[in-house]
Motif scaffolding. Structure first.
Motif, short mmCIF file in Angstrom:
data_model
loop_
_atom_site.label_atom_id
_atom_site.label_comp_id
_atom_site.label_asym_id
_atom_site.label_seq_id
_atom_site.Cartn_x
_atom_site.Cartn_y
_atom_site.Cartn_z
N ARG A 248 0.65 -1.18 0.11
CA ARG A 248 -0.13 0.15 0.07
C ARG A 248 0.73 1.14 -0.22
NH1 ARG A 248 -3.28 -1.44 3.49
NH2 ARG A 248 -5.23 -1.55 2.35
N THR A 252 0.75 4.10 -3.05
CA THR A 252 0.69 5.38 -2.48
C THR A 252 1.85 6.35 -2.98
OG1 THR A 252 -0.80 4.75 -0.62
CG2 THR A 252 0.10 6.83 -0.61
N GLU A 292 -4.75 4.14 -8.87
CA GLU A 292 -6.01 4.47 -7.97
C GLU A 292 -6.61 3.14 -8.00
OE1 GLU A 292 -7.66 7.71 -10.16
OE2 GLU A 292 -6.59 9.16 -8.80
N ARG A 293 -6.66 2.36 -9.16
CA ARG A 293 -7.38 1.25 -9.17
C ARG A 293 -6.80 -0.02 -8.08
NH1 ARG A 293 -7.78 1.96 -14.48
NH2 ARG A 293 -5.92 0.58 -15.00
N LEU A 295 -5.18 0.73 -5.41
CA LEU A 295 -5.49 1.11 -3.99
C LEU A 295 -6.97 0.46 -3.71
CD1 LEU A 295 -3.67 4.59 -3.53
CD2 LEU A 295 -3.00 2.33 -2.49
N ASN A 296 -7.91 1.03 -4.56
CA ASN A 296 -9.34 0.61 -4.44
C ASN A 296 -9.25 -1.12 -4.29
OD1 ASN A 296 -10.22 3.22 -4.58
ND2 ASN A 296 -10.71 3.24 -6.88
N ASP A 297 -8.65 -1.82 -5.01
CA ASP A 297 -8.61 -3.32 -5.09
C ASP A 297 -8.33 -3.79 -3.68
OD1 ASP A 297 -9.42 -3.45 -7.45
OD2 ASP A 297 -7.53 -3.71 -8.35
N GLU A 299 -8.40 -2.25 -0.70
CA GLU A 299 -9.03 -1.63 0.37
C GLU A 299 -9.68 -2.44 1.45
OE1 GLU A 299 -12.25 1.19 -1.14
OE2 GLU A 299 -10.97 2.83 -1.17
N ARG A 300 -9.94 -3.90 1.08
CA ARG A 300 -10.54 -4.71 1.87
C ARG A 300 -9.42 -5.60 2.94
NH1 ARG A 300 -10.25 -6.73 -3.33
NH2 ARG A 300 -9.56 -9.04 -3.43
N PRO A 302 -6.79 -4.55 5.26
CA PRO A 302 -6.27 -3.44 6.15
C PRO A 302 -4.82 -3.73 6.35
CG PRO A 302 -7.54 -4.96 7.51
CD PRO A 302 -7.68 -5.17 6.10
N ASP A 303 -3.96 -2.86 6.77
CA ASP A 303 -2.50 -3.06 7.06
C ASP A 303 -2.31 -4.13 8.35
OD1 ASP A 303 -1.82 -1.17 5.32
OD2 ASP A 303 -1.01 0.40 6.68
#
Length: 439
Positions: A248, A252, A292-293, A295-297, A299-300, A302-303
């Motif tokens: 991530r 980013t 951006e895609r 990062l969206n992919d 999202e589910r 978490p770190d």
């Protein structure tokens, strides 16, 4: 010619250098099978003081004592020598009978007929159809050409001979596969070989992939015994992993850098009207959209997930061949191309360690896109190679009375179960069908 039982060293020397050698007919697997309590014998045939054939026999008995002697992917020998084939078969039958076996099974590790990557036959290159007739003439019954999931007879193999380096290797693959490999590398997917301490990571990913895709995997103890009783080179329980927080952060960082570049380019285009800069804007915009895609992919995830095992595959390395035995990708993490990374990484291992063949192993769905397994076949084709159809399994009775009685009993039992199924209410028929298919 003389039939003899071999020492471990004698068998290993012959099998390792034999062109028909495989992990099935290897000393490592022999040690493993012995550790699991299986009855195993190593045999050979000598002529003029030199071995001309060898193999491993594994004996199994069912609950009623029906005993089978199985030489899977063997014997290893020159099948163009008809006299030797006849002698080996006759001696194996006699020996199996002396061990109270009812039947002998063999499955020579030779092609039925040469095929290309699309499965098309090329008999002018290699054609072993006469061998099938020869073995049938020696008392064997061929078990057919359907996909055998227990003793794989359809596979996909890439020959590595003549490939100089990694660049030549990857350029022999199709564009989609090359892109997936480079994407996985750029995203930080890395490989790790499981040890006894990390076996749970491997097994949990394998079990998840197997349950999702419906393939059969072994119990955890099986893989633990493999690690304890075979070499690190023979058994490679490989995992593809990714560090979610690092991934991530990397995406980013790249998104921020490209977003800044994009803003600068747009400003320059507005100020100068440069067509060159305008074309560059389109390229950078695509990168920004891609990040951006990405990062969206994720999202589910978490770190707190930390390091995720995205794919797990069991590989076996023996003789001249590296084989992908079984494994797959965890569906939640399919975006990371874990299986692609594992295939690529182990193909590099094969290239750098003198293996001449990379065997993708069980392959089906070859005839068309409507067949089950076709997607997996197309995935393997992306790496380059050819379809390999082995000549198949052969069964011969060595105790005709036991052999015939057992088959009659099975046939009667099958008929009885069918009658029982017909007497049940329709709602339960599918369950019975599954039971019959398993038995």
């Amino acid at each position: 010619m003389e039939f003899v039982l071999l020492s471990d060293a004698e068998f290993e020397t012959f099998a390792k250098g034999h062109p028909q050698g495989s992990f099935i007919q290897s000393m490592d697997l022999t040690r493993f099978q012995r550790a699991r309590g299986q009855e195993v014998e190593l045999f050979g045939v000598a002529k003029g003081g030199s071995l001309i054939a060898a193999g491993k026999l594994v004996y199994t008995s069912n609950r009623i004592g029906y005993k089978v002697a199985d030489c899977a992917k063997g014997p290893l020998m020159d099948y163009s020598d008809a006299a030797a084939v006849r002698f080996v078969v006759e001696q194996l039958k006699k020996h199996a009978a002396s061990k109270k076996a009812a039947e002998l099974r063999i499955s020579p590790n030779v092609k039925y007929v040469a095929r290309d990557e699309d499965g098309a036959e090329h008999p002018e290159m290699e054609d072993n159809r006469p061998l099938l007739k020869e073995l049938e003439g020696l008392g064997f019954k061929h078990q057919g050409f359907d996909m055998n999931f227990a003793n794989i007879n359809w596979m996909f193999i890439k020959t590595l001979d003549g490939i100089a380096d990694a660049e030549e290797l990857i350029m022999g693959m199709n564009y989609r596969t090359r892109k997936a490999i480079r994407k996985a590398e750029k995203n930080g997917v890395y490989l790790e070989q499981a040890t006894l301490e990390t076996l749970d990571d491997f097994y949990n990913a394998l079990k998840t992939a197997g349950d999702e895709k419906g393939f059969t995997y072994r119990e955890r103890e099986y893989y633990e015994q493999l690690l304890r009783n075979t070499s690190d080179e023979f058994t490679k329980l490989m995992m593809a992993k990714i560090n979610i927080p690092e991934y991530r952060a990397s995406i980013t960082e790249r998104l921020e850098a490209e977003s800044k570049t994009l803003a600068d380019l747009k400003r320059e285009v507005e100020e100068t009207g440069s067509k060159k800069k305008a074309n560059r804007v389109k390229v950078v915009q695509d990168l920004v959209d891609s990040y951006e895609r990405s990062l969206n992919d994720i999202e589910r995830f978490p770190d707190s997930v930390g390091v995720a095992t995205v794919a797990a595959i069991h590989f076996a390395c023996s003789g001249d061949e590296l084989t992908c035995v079984i494994g797959g990708t965890v569906q939640d993490y399919i975006y990371f191309n874990g299986a692609t990374s594992l295939y690529w990484g182990m193909m590099l291992h094969a290239l750098n360690n003198g293996y001449s063949r990379y065997n993708f192993y069980g392959t089906f769905g070859i005839q068309g896109q409507d067949e089950s397994g076709h997607g997996g076949y197309e995935f393997k084709k992306g790496f380059g190679g050819e379809v390999v159809q082995l000549i198949g399994d052969f069964v011969a009775p060595v105790s005709p009375v036991k052999y015939t009685a057992y088959r009659v009993a099975r046939k009667l039992a099958g008929a009885a179960q069918t009658v029982l199924g017909n007497l049940r209410e329709p709602a339960k028929l599918p369950v019975i069908g599954k039971f019959l298919r398993k038995n």
